[in-house]
Scaffold this motif. Structure first.
Motif: not given
Length: 311
Positions: A27-29, A34
């Motif tokens: 999660k939210n890796q 980015d």
């Protein structure tokens, strides 16, 4: 026909050798895309250096080693910035997103150190807390040799200090064999094999997924191997002695070390290194990991660094 099948089998073995053990995304890796989007550009006379500059407050520089990049610190950048620090994370020339110009001595310790000093000066940072890992130690010792007044506090993460603790997984002689190996790394022939071996030797358990590995694999496939060639064929065979530089380290030093590391071992050099760097026993910390402690122990390391910086 038999040779054809043998070559086909070898190809399948090489390309099926995945350097990750799970495909489950956290999660939210952070993705490499980015990460790169946050990088800025600094033009040196040798080529462009990419770096992250995040947060406000006292500066802390996170320096990677070989054959990785600033991507190794991706899990530590935001936590440090949110605690009131300006976090600088460069990709050294020849690594990560930075340029990889042709040359040999352009990648020696002296030039790496010079470019760090130039980058920090360009950012208006006169002094900082310095965190280094792996070959980043050599570039740091050279930096201190060139300008001993820049570093306020020093954090040592499984880095190169003395020959006694240095057991690199790869040593090559300059020439055709080493150049062929680099060609294979950057052309996808043995890229996965290299990374799988690296993580097998560098982590107690390889829990990386494809998103993690992308940040290590992409630069290699983009041709970032000249700096590696210099390190594996030159530095590994003729490790510089920075004993005199250690005598000039007058700043507080903390050691945070993955105690199961087989490539850079603390026990063979612990007394000599601790005495030379003036490390207090309470500032030596061992974590339950091998070499790439930033991958699995990022939170623990961050807390230890923050505690040290408050002293």
């Amino acid at each position: 026909m038999r040779k054809f099948f043998l070559f086909t089998l070898m190809g399948l073995l090489l390309f099926s050798c995945k350097p990750y053990e799970t495909t489950k995304i956290r999660k939210n890796q952070i993705t490499y895309e980015d990460f790169r989007a946050e990088q800025r550009l600094y033009p040196t006379q040798d080529g462009l250096i990419k770096y992250i500059d995040k947060g406000e407050g006292p500066a802390i520089l996170l320096l990677h080693g070989v054959p990785v990049s600033g991507w190794l610190y991706r899990k530590m950048i935001d936590p440090l910035a949110k605690k009131g620090y300006r976090v600088i994370v460069p990709d050294m020339l020849g690594y990560g997103s930075s340029d990889s110009p042709e040359g040999f001595e352009i990648y020696n310790n002296e030039n790496h150190a010079k470019r760090i000093l130039e980058l920090m000066e360009s950012l208006g940072i006169e002094s900082w807390t310095h965190v280094m890992h792996d070959a980043g130690g050599l570039w740091t010792w050279e930096l201190i040799k060139q300008d001993p007044d820049k570093i306020e506090k020093l954090v040592v993460l499984n880095t190169i200090i003395y020959e006694e603790g240095f057991y690199p997984p790869v040593r090559m002689k300059p020439g055709g064999f080493a150049k062929t190996a680099m060609w294979a790394y950057r052309n996808g022939v043995t890229t996965n094999t290299l990374l799988k071996k690296l993580f097998k030797e560098g982590l107690k358990e390889n829990t990386l997924n494809p998103v993690d590995v992308e940040g290590y694999k992409t630069p290699l496939l983009e041709g970032k191997t000249d700096a590696m060639y210099y390190f594996f064929s030159q530095t590994c065979n003729d490790l510089p002695d920075y004993s005199e530089v250690f005598e000039n380290v007058k700043v507080p030093v903390s050691v945070i070390w993955g105690i199961h590391d087989t490539m850079l071992q603390w026990p063979p050099q612990e007394n000599r290194a601790a005495n030379a760097l003036g490390v207090r026993p309470e500032d030596i910390h061992f974590v339950d990991e091998k070499h790439f402690i930033q991958e699995t122990k990022a939170q623990e390391i961050t807390y230890k660094i923050l505690d040290f910086m408050k002293k």
